[in-house]
Motif scaffolding. Sequence first.
Motif, PDB file in Angstrom:
ATOM      1  N   ILE A  65      -9.641   5.530  14.623  1.00 43.07           N
ATOM      2  CA  ILE A  65      -9.337   5.171  13.283  1.00 43.07           C
ATOM      3  C   ILE A  65      -8.486   5.741  12.617  1.00 43.07           C
ATOM      4  CG2 ILE A  65     -10.425   4.659  11.136  1.00 43.07           C
ATOM      5  CD1 ILE A  65     -13.063   4.124  12.380  1.00 43.07           C
ATOM      6  N   HIS A  66      -7.271   5.028  12.175  1.00 42.85           N
ATOM      7  CA  HIS A  66      -6.140   5.733  11.135  1.00 42.85           C
ATOM      8  C   HIS A  66      -6.216   4.669  10.008  1.00 42.85           C
ATOM      9  CE1 HIS A  66      -2.784   7.959  10.168  1.00 42.85           C
ATOM     10  NE2 HIS A  66      -1.977   6.820   9.990  1.00 42.85           N
ATOM     11  N   ILE A  67      -6.456   5.374   8.837  1.00 39.23           N
ATOM     12  CA  ILE A  67      -6.251   4.857   7.424  1.00 39.23           C
ATOM     13  C   ILE A  67      -5.235   5.197   6.670  1.00 39.23           C
ATOM     14  CG2 ILE A  67      -7.707   4.047   5.503  1.00 39.23           C
ATOM     15  CD1 ILE A  67     -10.367   4.873   7.147  1.00 39.23           C
ATOM     16  N   THR A  68      -4.517   4.211   6.272  1.00 35.74           N
ATOM     17  CA  THR A  68      -3.384   4.659   5.230  1.00 35.74           C
ATOM     18  C   THR A  68      -3.375   3.689   4.022  1.00 35.74           C
ATOM     19  OG1 THR A  68      -2.037   3.086   6.542  1.00 35.74           O
ATOM     20  CG2 THR A  68      -1.989   5.465   7.002  1.00 35.74           C
ATOM     21  N   PHE A  69      -2.753   4.098   2.974  1.00 36.40           N
ATOM     22  CA  PHE A  69      -2.348   3.292   1.943  1.00 36.40           C
ATOM     23  C   PHE A  69      -1.059   2.767   1.690  1.00 36.40           C
ATOM     24  CE2 PHE A  69      -6.452   5.668   1.147  1.00 36.40           C
ATOM     25  CZ  PHE A  69      -7.642   4.644   0.735  1.00 36.40           C
ATOM     26  N   ASN A  70      -0.721   1.579   1.823  1.00 36.83           N
ATOM     27  CA  ASN A  70       0.585   1.248   1.420  1.00 36.83           C
ATOM     28  C   ASN A  70       0.695   0.570   0.276  1.00 36.83           C
ATOM     29  OD1 ASN A  70       1.224   2.035   3.990  1.00 36.83           O
ATOM     30  ND2 ASN A  70       1.311   0.154   5.089  1.00 36.83           N
ATOM     31  N   HIS A  71       1.996   0.902  -0.486  1.00 38.54           N
ATOM     32  CA  HIS A  71       2.113   0.284  -1.840  1.00 38.54           C
ATOM     33  C   HIS A  71       2.855  -1.008  -1.574  1.00 38.54           C
ATOM     34  CE1 HIS A  71       2.983   0.348  -6.083  1.00 38.54           C
ATOM     35  NE2 HIS A  71       4.265   0.001  -5.944  1.00 38.54           N
ATOM     36  N   ASN A  72       2.241  -2.048  -2.546  1.00 34.55           N
ATOM     37  CA  ASN A  72       2.590  -3.640  -2.600  1.00 34.55           C
ATOM     38  C   ASN A  72       3.601  -3.550  -3.609  1.00 34.55           C
ATOM     39  OD1 ASN A  72       2.987  -6.322  -2.676  1.00 34.55           O
ATOM     40  ND2 ASN A  72       1.168  -6.576  -1.783  1.00 34.55           N
ATOM     41  N   PRO A  73       4.785  -3.728  -3.339  1.00 36.33           N
ATOM     42  CA  PRO A  73       5.666  -3.737  -4.731  1.00 36.33           C
ATOM     43  C   PRO A  73       5.616  -5.107  -5.395  1.00 36.33           C
ATOM     44  CG  PRO A  73       6.848  -4.232  -2.434  1.00 36.33           C
ATOM     45  CD  PRO A  73       5.602  -3.845  -2.106  1.00 36.33           C
ATOM     46  N   ARG A  74       5.102  -6.183  -4.713  1.00 40.34           N
ATOM     47  CA  ARG A  74       4.774  -7.505  -5.351  1.00 40.34           C
ATOM     48  C   ARG A  74       3.630  -7.474  -6.331  1.00 40.34           C
ATOM     49  NH1 ARG A  74       1.406 -11.672  -4.537  1.00 40.34           N
ATOM     50  NH2 ARG A  74       0.830 -10.724  -2.671  1.00 40.34           N
ATOM     51  N   THR A  75       2.582  -6.790  -5.875  1.00 39.60           N
ATOM     52  CA  THR A  75       1.458  -6.645  -6.846  1.00 39.60           C
ATOM     53  C   THR A  75       1.453  -5.275  -7.629  1.00 39.60           C
ATOM     54  OG1 THR A  75       0.114  -5.589  -5.174  1.00 39.60           O
ATOM     55  CG2 THR A  75       0.033  -8.085  -5.314  1.00 39.60           C
ATOM     56  N   GLY A  76       2.138  -4.336  -7.293  1.00 32.77           N
ATOM     57  CA  GLY A  76       2.037  -3.191  -7.885  1.00 32.77           C
ATOM     58  C   GLY A  76       0.755  -2.180  -7.238  1.00 32.77           C
ATOM     59  N   LYS A  77       0.113  -2.539  -6.324  1.00 36.79           N
ATOM     60  CA  LYS A  77      -1.149  -1.842  -6.117  1.00 36.79           C
ATOM     61  C   LYS A  77      -1.017  -1.378  -4.706  1.00 36.79           C
ATOM     62  CE  LYS A  77      -3.881  -4.995  -8.580  1.00 36.79           C
ATOM     63  NZ  LYS A  77      -5.079  -6.127  -8.328  1.00 36.79           N
ATOM     64  N   ASN A  78      -1.719  -0.322  -4.383  1.00 35.42           N
ATOM     65  CA  ASN A  78      -2.037   0.358  -3.024  1.00 35.42           C
ATOM     66  C   ASN A  78      -2.971  -0.473  -2.490  1.00 35.42           C
ATOM     67  OD1 ASN A  78      -0.061   2.419  -3.466  1.00 35.42           O
ATOM     68  ND2 ASN A  78      -1.692   3.911  -3.812  1.00 35.42           N
ATOM     69  N   GLU A  79      -2.676  -0.751  -0.953  1.00 36.22           N
ATOM     70  CA  GLU A  79      -3.577  -1.602  -0.169  1.00 36.22           C
ATOM     71  C   GLU A  79      -3.968  -0.836   1.018  1.00 36.22           C
ATOM     72  OE1 GLU A  79      -1.764  -5.751  -1.476  1.00 36.22           O
ATOM     73  OE2 GLU A  79      -1.152  -5.274   0.372  1.00 36.22           O
ATOM     74  N   THR A  80      -5.133  -1.078   1.633  1.00 40.35           N
ATOM     75  CA  THR A  80      -5.783  -0.419   2.603  1.00 40.35           C
ATOM     76  C   THR A  80      -5.102  -1.017   3.937  1.00 40.35           C
ATOM     77  OG1 THR A  80      -7.768  -0.095   1.162  1.00 40.35           O
ATOM     78  CG2 THR A  80      -7.779   0.586   3.443  1.00 40.35           C
ATOM     79  N   CYS A  81      -4.659   0.068   4.866  1.00 38.13           N
ATOM     80  CA  CYS A  81      -4.342  -0.463   6.086  1.00 38.13           C
ATOM     81  C   CYS A  81      -5.191   0.222   7.189  1.00 38.13           C
ATOM     82  CB  CYS A  81      -2.920  -0.308   6.725  1.00 38.13           C
ATOM     83  SG  CYS A  81      -1.799  -1.037   5.442  1.00 38.13           S
ATOM     84  N   LEU A  82      -5.827  -0.481   8.152  1.00 35.38           N
ATOM     85  CA  LEU A  82      -6.451   0.015   9.240  1.00 35.38           C
ATOM     86  C   LEU A  82      -5.722  -0.101  10.417  1.00 35.38           C
ATOM     87  CD1 LEU A  82      -9.288   0.862  10.482  1.00 35.38           C
ATOM     88  CD2 LEU A  82     -10.007  -1.282  10.763  1.00 35.38           C
TER      89      LEU A  82
END
Length: 240
Positions: A65-82
């Motif tokens: 398991i590798h978890i990261t958070f990517n910033h979505n420029p469209r929504t301005g939110k961080n999104e969880t990536c697995l």
Amino acid sequence: MPKIVIAIDGYSSCGKSTTAKAVATRLGYGYIDTGAMYRAVSLFFIQEHVLFSSQRDVNLALEKIHITFNHNPRTGKNETCLNGLNVEEEIRKMYISNIVSEVSAIPEVRWAMVAQQQRMGRRRGVVMDGRDIGTKVFPDAEVKVFMTADTYTRARRRQQELLAKGEMVNLEEIVQNLEKRDFIDTTRAESPLIQAPDAELLDTSHMTIEEQVDWVIELADRKLAELHRKKGRVKAVKNE
């Protein structure tokens, strides 16, 4: 100005994540959604048919398991990536909510996630929300908040969140889910949900998100001002 850690703990659906995100934005800090990390682990365990009671299965799964958070420029939110895949929407679904407290109660899971969270926040300047941030992950956090709200208020908020995503769930089912999660979270052996002795209690039952954010920002501002004064005094002493 010095950078601090803001730890926001508390029960599900009190507005922790929404408040923490807004506070981080206003302060220019990083935001770490620890609840999303446990949800991502839960999703992986389901996908890989991991037996929760098997320490071997759990440890083998955690290695993958590798978890990261990517910033979505469209929504301005961080999104969880697995493992590189965006799972933000999937991990918010009710079937994940039904098992996440059980998964997060597994000691090996908590040890792995806490280690990741501590690495993410070691440079300070972060807002982190979860269940054990002020007691386990960052017991030295400069600002600690413990959030609560009455169960039906929390359930209605959660129902609205699900409806906004097209998922219709009966209110009583959500109440039962919250009560089950509360019980598991507060009674688990490893890092149970408790209010840290130095945490400020925030009951959000009758508060808007904006009021919650302002409340936390005021705490942070007071702490930053206090640290700034201390730094000034130390500098003055050194110059004497």
